[in-house]
Design an enzyme around this catalytic site. Structure first.
Site, PDB file in Angstrom:
ATOM      1  N   GLY A 128       1.032  -1.116  -0.110  1.00 32.71           N
ATOM      2  CA  GLY A 128       0.192  -0.024  -0.003  1.00 32.71           C
ATOM      3  C   GLY A 128       0.921   1.245   0.119  1.00 32.71           C
ATOM      4  O   GLY A 128       2.170   1.193  -0.377  1.00 32.71           O
ATOM      5  N   TYR A 281      -7.108  -5.135 -13.290  1.00 37.95           N
ATOM      6  CA  TYR A 281      -5.650  -5.508 -13.644  1.00 37.95           C
ATOM      7  C   TYR A 281      -4.573  -6.073 -12.643  1.00 37.95           C
ATOM      8  O   TYR A 281      -3.933  -7.112 -13.305  1.00 37.95           O
ATOM      9  CB  TYR A 281      -5.032  -4.126 -14.082  1.00 37.95           C
ATOM     10  CG  TYR A 281      -3.456  -4.362 -14.479  1.00 37.95           C
ATOM     11  CD1 TYR A 281      -3.020  -4.840 -15.507  1.00 37.95           C
ATOM     12  CD2 TYR A 281      -2.580  -3.867 -13.612  1.00 37.95           C
ATOM     13  CE1 TYR A 281      -1.712  -4.916 -15.965  1.00 37.95           C
ATOM     14  CE2 TYR A 281      -0.970  -3.753 -13.759  1.00 37.95           C
ATOM     15  CZ  TYR A 281      -0.863  -4.340 -14.965  1.00 37.95           C
ATOM     16  OH  TYR A 281       0.590  -4.536 -15.277  1.00 37.95           O
ATOM     17  N   THR A 325      -3.935  -9.609 -19.185  1.00 35.82           N
ATOM     18  CA  THR A 325      -5.048  -9.456 -18.272  1.00 35.82           C
ATOM     19  C   THR A 325      -6.328  -9.202 -19.105  1.00 35.82           C
ATOM     20  O   THR A 325      -7.291  -9.388 -18.504  1.00 35.82           O
ATOM     21  CB  THR A 325      -4.511  -8.280 -17.416  1.00 35.82           C
ATOM     22  OG1 THR A 325      -3.959  -7.092 -18.141  1.00 35.82           O
ATOM     23  CG2 THR A 325      -3.602  -8.935 -16.689  1.00 35.82           C
ATOM     24  N   ASP A 387      -8.110  -3.695 -24.272  1.00 34.92           N
ATOM     25  CA  ASP A 387      -6.885  -3.309 -23.264  1.00 34.92           C
ATOM     26  C   ASP A 387      -7.600  -3.344 -22.017  1.00 34.92           C
ATOM     27  O   ASP A 387      -8.856  -2.698 -22.038  1.00 34.92           O
ATOM     28  CB  ASP A 387      -6.013  -2.289 -23.572  1.00 34.92           C
ATOM     29  CG  ASP A 387      -4.915  -2.477 -22.738  1.00 34.92           C
ATOM     30  OD1 ASP A 387      -4.508  -3.661 -21.997  1.00 34.92           O
ATOM     31  OD2 ASP A 387      -3.613  -1.873 -23.258  1.00 34.92           O
ATOM     32  N   ASP A 388      -7.048  -3.655 -20.844  1.00 35.29           N
ATOM     33  CA  ASP A 388      -7.752  -3.667 -19.496  1.00 35.29           C
ATOM     34  C   ASP A 388      -7.594  -2.326 -19.046  1.00 35.29           C
ATOM     35  O   ASP A 388      -8.634  -1.913 -18.583  1.00 35.29           O
ATOM     36  CB  ASP A 388      -6.957  -4.692 -18.523  1.00 35.29           C
ATOM     37  CG  ASP A 388      -5.553  -4.193 -18.414  1.00 35.29           C
ATOM     38  OD1 ASP A 388      -5.093  -3.296 -17.872  1.00 35.29           O
ATOM     39  OD2 ASP A 388      -4.569  -5.004 -18.830  1.00 35.29           O
TER      40      ASP A 388
END
Length: 514
Positions: A128, A281, A325, A387-388
């Protein structure tokens, strides 16, 4: 404590870092309850490799032994950092692992986790980003100006805050929960954190908004021992055979002592705002968050995007995914539009990631080596390229150029994620809007910039529908964040200054011109 050296770098890999920088997306796993814990952490990290490829570390605990911590860290992929010989030293009944992804300070081995505070006997791994890191660090320095060099790692800062609260106290659930509550009152941002103690206890907790994921599982080992594990994704625990998988709630903590006693508590829950990018993703398609399968979510994203393509009256001859992905979404789109699905962008699996290379020309050449089109299949066709998501646009621009050179008649680029127009302060590496291709541009302008004839973006409502979520962190899409991000403005400037200080990294001015 034993600290292993990384044979690929000079100098020891230190147990505590005070010279790090912010770590974005990373992979975490911790296991306790058996002498096989170190091996399980290793195989768990292999299944979390996609979350961080810059380096990895494993720390083990020999509870009850003098100096019972064993630690090895190294730069590179997990399989290159650890060998069979590693596990002659990495022994114990509890283990903590971390795979690191970061974009600045990459070559400094001191950035690699886990970190260890030997005085309190706590090791920590963090995924994070602490938005108010710089103000907290400055406050610590002001309170203790003789404490040494400025701490530059937000993960090390979290460990220090936690250790300060536990100093001279008996480490156990009651005291740990009190310490975490105090830390949560100070920290702003995203954090999923795993810790092990010198007694072999294990605990993990998430920020009050649950922005970054963390899951918990249990199983009976082959030797009859009951084992417990926590990780960033369900795929890592499912691979290892853990069952009863549960997501640690936002603001929640789970504590497992060395005897297997489990204590749970929700300490401070302010919202439930998981990062939408985990489904779009980050995560592996085998994973699941909040009872929403990543594969199912991506498939639904493709179905909803297909409806938008139909509404816009777009016609095409073939649907082509950008590896890897976007494959699930592209399959769904092809089925919904009754168009052929073709994998025509072939990936060379032996080329390193393009964004770690220095210089725009180097990245562009690397994209040509990484992906190459099957030219005959593109020639004279109207192509839906799926595309993601589209962030900076550098990769998309080069891919579309290759497709154009292959002879495509028309290129329609479809992003299954809405326009990313705002900075992310929670662990994705785009804290500056100047880096984003969709920032302050219309769809036509974005298409022109990337070299597409047309571009189609998913809608925010479509995203929420696909993810079966009313509550998500969509700050990068809408500019509405689950936490206060005022300190994020200074974070952005400090990060850019940090990047300038590292040889070969681009300056803020150069970023704005990319």
């Amino acid at each position: 404590m034993q600290v292993r050296r990384d044979n690929r770098r000079s100098g020891p890999i230190c147990a505590v870092s005070c010279n790090g920088r912010v770590d974005p997306m990373c992979g975490l796993i911790a296991v306790s309850g058996s002498v096989s814990s170190p091996f399980e952490v290793f195989f768990g990290l292999m299944n979390l490799q996609h979350r961080g490829q810059d380096g990895a570390g494993i720390l083990t605990v020999d509870a009850g032994r003098c100096g019972g911590f064993h630690l090895q860290k190294g730069s590179g992929l997990v399989e290159n950092v650890f060998s069979e010989r590693s596990f002659k030293n990495l022994r114990g009944t509890a283990a903590l692992g971390h795979s690191r992804y970061a974009t600045i300070g990459r070559d400094d081995p001191n950035l690699l986790q886990p970190f260890l505070d030997y005085n309190t006997g706590i090791a920590l791994a963090h995924n994070g980003n602490i938005v108010n890191f710089y103000s907290l660090r400055d406050a610590l320095l002001l309170a203790n100006p003789t404490s040494g060099p400025a701490m530059e790692s937000d993960s090390a800062l979290v460990l220090k805050l936690l250790a300060d609260e536990l100093r001279d106290k008996q480490v156990g659930p009651t005291e740990v929960f009190k310490a975490i509550k105090t830390c949560m009152q100070k920290l702003v941002g995203s954090y999923s954190i795993l810790c092990v103690t010198r007694d072999g206890d294990l605990f993990g907790f998430r920020d009050p908004h649950g922005i970054r994921p963390l899951v918990f599982g249990q199983k009976i080992a082959d030797d009859g021992e009951k084992m417990y594990a926590m990780a960033s994704e369900t795929v890592a625990l499912a691979f290892l055979g853990y069952e009863n998988l549960e997501e640690i709630p936002a603001g929640g903590v789970v504590y497992v002592d060395r005897k297997g006693n489990i204590t749970r508590q929700v300490i401070d829950q302010r919202s439930v705002s998981p990062c939408m990018f985990e489904w779009v993703y980050f995560a592996r398609v085998e994973s699941e968050f909040d009872n929403v399968s990543v594969y199912d979510a991506r498939f639904r994203l493709g179905l909803i995007a297909a409806k938008r393509v139909q509404q816009l009256g777009i016609e095409a001859d073939v649907v082509v995914p950008v590896p890897e992905t976007s494959r699930s979404s592209a399959i769904a789109m092809a089925e919904a539009l009754k168009l052929p699905f073709r994998e025509l962008l072939i990936k060379n699996r032996y080329v390193n990631r393009t964004f770690i290379l220095e210089g725009q020309q180097s990245r562009q050449e690397a994209i040509r080596r990484k992906l190459f089109p099957i030219a005959n299949e593109f020639k004279s066709k109207r192509c839906l390229i799926v595309d993601d998501s589209i962030v900076r646009g550098n990769t998309a621009k080069q891919i579309l150029k290759l497709i154009r050179q292959a002879g495509a008649h028309e290129i329609i680029l479809v992003s299954t994620c809405p326009q990313i127009q705002h900075p992310c302060f929670y662990g994705i590496d785009f804290p500056s809007p100047a880096e984003l291709v969709a920032h302050d541009r219309t769809e036509d302008e974005i298409a022109t910039e990337l070299g597409a004839d047309r571009i189609v973006f998913q809608t925010v409502d479509g995203l929420r529908e696909a993810l079966n979520h009313r509550s998500l962190c969509t700050g990068c899409l809408t500019g509405e964040y689950p936490t206060d991000v005022e300190s994020g403005k200074s974070f952005e400037q400090n990060r850019l200054l940090d990047r300038e200080k590292i040889p070969g990294k681009v300056s803020p001015e150069k970023i704005k011109s990319c």
